[in-house]
Design an enzyme around this catalytic site. Sequence first.
Site, PDB file in Angstrom:
ATOM      1  N   TYR A  96      28.363  33.697   4.093  1.00  0.00           N
ATOM      2  CA  TYR A  96      28.077  32.328   4.046  1.00  0.00           C
ATOM      3  C   TYR A  96      28.684  31.830   5.475  1.00  0.00           C
ATOM      4  O   TYR A  96      27.932  30.780   5.953  1.00  0.00           O
ATOM      5  CB  TYR A  96      28.978  31.721   2.961  1.00  0.00           C
ATOM      6  CG  TYR A  96      28.937  30.443   2.706  1.00  0.00           C
ATOM      7  CD1 TYR A  96      27.999  29.948   1.910  1.00  0.00           C
ATOM      8  CD2 TYR A  96      29.887  29.461   2.959  1.00  0.00           C
ATOM      9  CE1 TYR A  96      27.756  28.743   1.454  1.00  0.00           C
ATOM     10  CE2 TYR A  96      29.996  28.108   2.696  1.00  0.00           C
ATOM     11  CZ  TYR A  96      28.789  27.635   1.950  1.00  0.00           C
ATOM     12  OH  TYR A  96      28.608  26.358   1.763  1.00  0.00           O
ATOM     13  N   SER A 156      27.618  22.925   6.030  1.00  0.00           N
ATOM     14  CA  SER A 156      29.197  23.007   5.401  1.00  0.00           C
ATOM     15  C   SER A 156      30.276  22.818   6.417  1.00  0.00           C
ATOM     16  O   SER A 156      29.922  23.174   7.689  1.00  0.00           O
ATOM     17  CB  SER A 156      29.139  24.292   4.667  1.00  0.00           C
ATOM     18  OG  SER A 156      30.645  24.477   4.274  1.00  0.00           O
TER      19      SER A 156
END
Length: 263
Positions: A145, A132
């Site tokens: 995350y 990501s």
Amino acid sequence: MSRSVLITGAGSGIGEACALRLAAQGWQVALVGRRREALERVAQATGGLVLAGDAADSATWRGFIEQVDARFGGLDAVIACAGGHGLGRATETSDEAWQAALRSNLDSAFHTARACLALLMRRRGSLVLLGSIASLAAGPEVCGYTTAKHALVGLNRSLARDYGPAGVRVNCVCPGWVRTPMADEEMQVLMTHHQEDLDAAYRRVTAEVPLRRPASSDEIAAVCEFLVSPAASIVTGAVLTADGGATVVDVPTLPYTRLAPQP
């Protein structure tokens, strides 16, 4: 012999898009995910092998690999799309939430890679990890995350270095906003706060992205398709952003954006 690929997180989003795209190109696909019903739906469209279970659980992989080996005799590619949330600042992150973020985003990729490497080495195959732009920079209040996605870059580089001599290529794709069920959930906060619909929320989060829009799952799948193809035969250890230009924005200069002439 048909090429074969194993995809985790294959029941929705980018994983599903990868399965559909590669199956359309004649690949045989193995579909890994926790929701059997979703996998069965994708299997109907792809003819894929359904392997229902948690990619982050090492105990599930022995049975999975036995089935894949029996069906395909090896693997040409693995695309590790399984992931999850990891919301909250450090002081708001419980032990359980921290472990869940690492498990869904990092452990799932590690166990997938470790289990599949023998089959990949047999065919000098390719592994793609789904990171990501949170692998490259920190967003607000997503400690678990961000940490897990940063660690994926380290895993990518370690695997590329160690297994390159065996002919295995390993790369990491880092998308920005992608219209997936998981991202739709993240839009709910903005939708509630601003009293706007889903499309408006996506426009809001991409307002300063150069391309001014999120990606589709299929656009990210196309990047993955390139990386597992012969066209990328010299590419390994790469971290490839697919974010509409989000990470090229110089954030401190954003206050000047409105002063500059627009194209």
